[in-house]
Write a protein that holds these residues in place. Structure first.
Motif, PDB file in Angstrom:
ATOM      1  N   ALA A 138     -22.340  23.562 -41.175  1.00 48.03           N
ATOM      2  CA  ALA A 138     -21.723  24.508 -42.107  1.00 48.03           C
ATOM      3  C   ALA A 138     -22.121  24.201 -43.548  1.00 48.03           C
ATOM      4  O   ALA A 138     -22.356  25.114 -44.350  1.00 48.03           O
ATOM      5  CB  ALA A 138     -20.203  24.469 -41.958  1.00 48.03           C
ATOM      6  N   ILE A 139     -22.220  22.920 -43.902  1.00 50.18           N
ATOM      7  CA  ILE A 139     -22.645  22.553 -45.258  1.00 50.18           C
ATOM      8  C   ILE A 139     -24.076  22.999 -45.504  1.00 50.18           C
ATOM      9  O   ILE A 139     -24.407  23.552 -46.573  1.00 50.18           O
ATOM     10  CB  ILE A 139     -22.494  21.037 -45.458  1.00 50.18           C
ATOM     11  CG1 ILE A 139     -21.021  20.638 -45.466  1.00 50.18           C
ATOM     12  CG2 ILE A 139     -23.166  20.592 -46.756  1.00 50.18           C
ATOM     13  CD1 ILE A 139     -20.791  19.150 -45.531  1.00 50.18           C
ATOM     14  N   ASP A 140     -24.968  22.786 -44.525  1.00 51.00           N
ATOM     15  CA  ASP A 140     -26.360  23.230 -44.672  1.00 51.00           C
ATOM     16  C   ASP A 140     -26.439  24.752 -44.792  1.00 51.00           C
ATOM     17  O   ASP A 140     -27.221  25.274 -45.598  1.00 51.00           O
ATOM     18  CB  ASP A 140     -27.190  22.759 -43.473  1.00 51.00           C
ATOM     19  CG  ASP A 140     -27.306  21.244 -43.414  1.00 51.00           C
ATOM     20  OD1 ASP A 140     -27.122  20.600 -44.466  1.00 51.00           O
ATOM     21  OD2 ASP A 140     -27.567  20.696 -42.329  1.00 51.00           O
ATOM     22  N   ARG A 141     -25.632  25.463 -44.020  1.00 51.89           N
ATOM     23  CA  ARG A 141     -25.657  26.924 -44.087  1.00 51.89           C
ATOM     24  C   ARG A 141     -25.160  27.412 -45.451  1.00 51.89           C
ATOM     25  O   ARG A 141     -25.720  28.364 -46.014  1.00 51.89           O
ATOM     26  CB  ARG A 141     -24.794  27.505 -42.975  1.00 51.89           C
ATOM     27  CG  ARG A 141     -24.825  29.034 -42.923  1.00 51.89           C
ATOM     28  CD  ARG A 141     -24.133  29.578 -41.696  1.00 51.89           C
ATOM     29  NE  ARG A 141     -22.738  29.177 -41.641  1.00 51.89           N
ATOM     30  CZ  ARG A 141     -22.241  28.309 -40.772  1.00 51.89           C
ATOM     31  NH1 ARG A 141     -23.030  27.730 -39.887  1.00 51.89           N
ATOM     32  NH2 ARG A 141     -20.956  28.000 -40.787  1.00 51.89           N
ATOM     33  N   GLU A 142     -24.131  26.771 -45.982  1.00 48.34           N
ATOM     34  CA  GLU A 142     -23.632  27.155 -47.302  1.00 48.34           C
ATOM     35  C   GLU A 142     -24.686  26.914 -48.377  1.00 48.34           C
ATOM     36  O   GLU A 142     -24.828  27.722 -49.308  1.00 48.34           O
ATOM     37  CB  GLU A 142     -22.363  26.373 -47.625  1.00 48.34           C
ATOM     38  CG  GLU A 142     -21.166  26.770 -46.774  1.00 48.34           C
ATOM     39  CD  GLU A 142     -19.973  25.871 -47.019  1.00 48.34           C
ATOM     40  OE1 GLU A 142     -20.111  24.923 -47.840  1.00 48.34           O
ATOM     41  OE2 GLU A 142     -18.916  26.095 -46.405  1.00 48.34           O
ATOM     42  N   SER A 143     -25.441  25.829 -48.263  1.00 52.33           N
ATOM     43  CA  SER A 143     -26.495  25.554 -49.243  1.00 52.33           C
ATOM     44  C   SER A 143     -27.596  26.615 -49.172  1.00 52.33           C
ATOM     45  O   SER A 143     -28.076  27.101 -50.200  1.00 52.33           O
ATOM     46  CB  SER A 143     -27.084  24.162 -48.991  1.00 52.33           C
ATOM     47  OG  SER A 143     -26.091  23.160 -49.092  1.00 52.33           O
ATOM     48  N   ILE A 144     -27.982  27.001 -47.950  1.00 53.92           N
ATOM     49  CA  ILE A 144     -29.024  28.017 -47.789  1.00 53.92           C
ATOM     50  C   ILE A 144     -28.543  29.364 -48.325  1.00 53.92           C
ATOM     51  O   ILE A 144     -29.293  30.086 -49.017  1.00 53.92           O
ATOM     52  CB  ILE A 144     -29.431  28.132 -46.312  1.00 53.92           C
ATOM     53  CG1 ILE A 144     -30.103  26.838 -45.847  1.00 53.92           C
ATOM     54  CG2 ILE A 144     -30.363  29.322 -46.087  1.00 53.92           C
ATOM     55  CD1 ILE A 144     -30.401  26.798 -44.366  1.00 53.92           C
ATOM     56  N   GLU A 145     -27.305  29.729 -48.054  1.00 55.02           N
ATOM     57  CA  GLU A 145     -26.777  30.999 -48.554  1.00 55.02           C
ATOM     58  C   GLU A 145     -26.690  31.001 -50.070  1.00 55.02           C
ATOM     59  O   GLU A 145     -26.932  32.028 -50.712  1.00 55.02           O
ATOM     60  CB  GLU A 145     -25.393  31.246 -47.948  1.00 55.02           C
ATOM     61  CG  GLU A 145     -25.432  31.538 -46.450  1.00 55.02           C
ATOM     62  CD  GLU A 145     -24.038  31.684 -45.867  1.00 55.02           C
ATOM     63  OE1 GLU A 145     -23.070  31.422 -46.609  1.00 55.02           O
ATOM     64  OE2 GLU A 145     -23.927  32.044 -44.671  1.00 55.02           O
ATOM     65  N   HIS A 146     -26.356  29.866 -50.657  1.00 54.98           N
ATOM     66  CA  HIS A 146     -26.294  29.781 -52.119  1.00 54.98           C
ATOM     67  C   HIS A 146     -27.675  29.966 -52.741  1.00 54.98           C
ATOM     68  O   HIS A 146     -27.833  30.680 -53.733  1.00 54.98           O
ATOM     69  CB  HIS A 146     -25.706  28.435 -52.524  1.00 54.98           C
ATOM     70  CG  HIS A 146     -25.604  28.232 -53.998  1.00 54.98           C
ATOM     71  ND1 HIS A 146     -24.704  28.918 -54.789  1.00 54.98           N
ATOM     72  CD2 HIS A 146     -26.312  27.429 -54.845  1.00 54.98           C
ATOM     73  CE1 HIS A 146     -24.851  28.545 -56.039  1.00 54.98           C
ATOM     74  NE2 HIS A 146     -25.811  27.638 -56.106  1.00 54.98           N
ATOM     75  N   ILE A 147     -28.676  29.338 -52.139  1.00 48.67           N
ATOM     76  CA  ILE A 147     -30.044  29.483 -52.650  1.00 48.67           C
ATOM     77  C   ILE A 147     -30.520  30.921 -52.476  1.00 48.67           C
ATOM     78  O   ILE A 147     -31.150  31.509 -53.368  1.00 48.67           O
ATOM     79  CB  ILE A 147     -30.983  28.502 -51.934  1.00 48.67           C
ATOM     80  CG1 ILE A 147     -30.607  27.055 -52.275  1.00 48.67           C
ATOM     81  CG2 ILE A 147     -32.441  28.765 -52.314  1.00 48.67           C
ATOM     82  CD1 ILE A 147     -31.381  26.020 -51.492  1.00 48.67           C
ATOM     83  N   ALA A 148     -30.218  31.531 -51.318  1.00 47.91           N
ATOM     84  CA  ALA A 148     -30.638  32.907 -51.074  1.00 47.91           C
ATOM     85  C   ALA A 148     -29.959  33.877 -52.026  1.00 47.91           C
ATOM     86  O   ALA A 148     -30.550  34.886 -52.433  1.00 47.91           O
ATOM     87  CB  ALA A 148     -30.334  33.295 -49.629  1.00 47.91           C
ATOM     88  N   ALA A 149     -28.723  33.592 -52.420  1.00 48.69           N
ATOM     89  CA  ALA A 149     -28.021  34.473 -53.350  1.00 48.69           C
ATOM     90  C   ALA A 149     -28.615  34.403 -54.748  1.00 48.69           C
ATOM     91  O   ALA A 149     -28.628  35.394 -55.484  1.00 48.69           O
ATOM     92  CB  ALA A 149     -26.535  34.110 -53.386  1.00 48.69           C
ATOM     93  N   GLU A 150     -29.106  33.241 -55.142  1.00 49.76           N
ATOM     94  CA  GLU A 150     -29.674  33.088 -56.483  1.00 49.76           C
ATOM     95  C   GLU A 150     -31.149  33.477 -56.541  1.00 49.76           C
ATOM     96  O   GLU A 150     -31.684  33.710 -57.622  1.00 49.76           O
ATOM     97  CB  GLU A 150     -29.523  31.638 -56.950  1.00 49.76           C
ATOM     98  CG  GLU A 150     -28.095  31.227 -57.226  1.00 49.76           C
ATOM     99  CD  GLU A 150     -28.019  29.834 -57.817  1.00 49.76           C
ATOM    100  OE1 GLU A 150     -29.068  29.147 -57.814  1.00 49.76           O
ATOM    101  OE2 GLU A 150     -26.933  29.451 -58.270  1.00 49.76           O
ATOM    102  N   LEU A 151     -31.830  33.595 -55.395  1.00 49.11           N
ATOM    103  CA  LEU A 151     -33.260  33.849 -55.384  1.00 49.11           C
ATOM    104  C   LEU A 151     -33.643  35.186 -55.996  1.00 49.11           C
ATOM    105  O   LEU A 151     -34.597  35.256 -56.779  1.00 49.11           O
ATOM    106  CB  LEU A 151     -33.777  33.740 -53.950  1.00 49.11           C
ATOM    107  CG  LEU A 151     -35.304  33.742 -53.774  1.00 49.11           C
ATOM    108  CD1 LEU A 151     -35.921  32.585 -54.544  1.00 49.11           C
ATOM    109  CD2 LEU A 151     -35.668  33.645 -52.297  1.00 49.11           C
ATOM    110  N   PRO A 152     -32.948  36.329 -55.706  1.00 55.45           N
ATOM    111  CA  PRO A 152     -33.357  37.599 -56.325  1.00 55.45           C
ATOM    112  C   PRO A 152     -33.319  37.583 -57.847  1.00 55.45           C
ATOM    113  O   PRO A 152     -34.214  38.122 -58.500  1.00 55.45           O
ATOM    114  CB  PRO A 152     -32.341  38.598 -55.743  1.00 55.45           C
ATOM    115  CG  PRO A 152     -31.898  37.984 -54.472  1.00 55.45           C
ATOM    116  CD  PRO A 152     -31.881  36.519 -54.717  1.00 55.45           C
TER     117      PRO A 152
END
Length: 287
Positions: free
Chosen positions: A198-212
């Protein structure tokens, strides 16, 4: 900090307290002797004050009771049934577990497991990994490593063995302890791994949200830079072409003249333009 270090510091603090009492008693006794008070009365009141002080400062059994009450509420919340728990109820249970770890020297590892499972239930995966990792992956959390127990831990173990020998006297407590131990053995590693995923998934979602936004900002900088540099680049190329044409004209003038006259249209084609004319041609073509 290891459990041995904690116990050593606790013993040092106990020796310091007793030393302070002895020094204070000697000072007070000396002052009372100067007033003419009999020595046996001074020692009598000194011993009486010591026993009163030890009785008031001695740890009560409330710490052990708090642990087993925490087991009861934690087991009720973690039990897989259809009961719905309010968020403040789970937070109150977590506060109980944190208070036990904060005040008890060498708390039982089962407290860490129950606390980590509660954190996992509310989605605080970082705290869940901290507590579950200590129980599942740390060898010092094994009960066999607790060789020098504190007085609180000794009282807890004494009560625990009594409950295990006579479960009928405290059936709910005995059931809660057995259920938590079973969950620790069967589900501890699963909960720990789930929290890490869950921690890894939250990190990936955070990066994906900031990428655009990062891509848009990067593209905007490149487009703006290209828009600013384009006229300058085109102007420099135009000046180079004009200079090249001027060099060709000079070379033509140096050649021997033939009998054929140059037509006016050709002469105008090789004529040099002013800077204002060049700028006007460039921006008119862009428009």
């Amino acid at each position: 900090m290891s459990e041995n270090d904690k116990l050593e510091k606790r013993s040092t603090a106990l020796i310091r307290e007793n030393t302070q009492y002895v020094v204070g008693f000697i000072v007070i006794a000396g002052l009372l002797m100067l007033t003419g008070l009999p020595v046996f009365i001074i020692f009598f009141f000194g011993i009486l004050a010591y026993f009163i002080w030890k009785t008031l400062s001695a740890p009560s059994g409330s710490g052990t009771r708090e642990i087993f009450e925490f087991y009861l509420i934690a087991n009720d919340i973690l039990r897989d049934d259809e009961r719905r728990w309010y968020g403040f109820e789970i937070q109150d249970a977590i506060a109980r577990g944190e208070n036990i770890l904060r005040h008890m020297s060498g708390a039982p590892p089962l407290v860490n497991f129950a606390l980590g499972a509660l954190y996992h239930k509310i989605g605080d995966h970082h705290s869940a990994v901290k507590n579950l990792g200590f129980v599942i992956e740390n060898d010092s959390s094994d009960e066999s490593r607790f060789i020098y127990p504190s007085s609180e831990l000794r009282n807890y173990v004494r009560t625990l063995r009594k409950i295990e020998r006579e479960p009928a006297e405290a059936p709910l407590m005995s059931s809660a302890v057995r259920a938590l131990e079973r969950a620790r053995r069967n589900r501890g590693a699963v909960l720990l791994e789930a929290s890490r995923v869950a921690i890894d998934r939250e990190s990936i979602e955070h990066i994906a949200a900031e990428l655009p936004s990062v891509i848009a900002e990067s593209n905007g900088s490149v487009t703006q830079r290209s828009f600013i540099d384009a006229p300058t680049q085109t102007l420099n190329e135009e000046f180079e072409n004009r200079e090249r044409d001027g060099a060709d004209e000079s070379s033509d003038k140096e050649r021997p003249k033939s009998g054929k006259k140059t037509r006016p249209a050709e002469a105008n084609a090789h004529g040099r333009q002013t800077i204002s004319e060049v700028l006007r041609d460039i921006y008119d073509s862009k428009t």
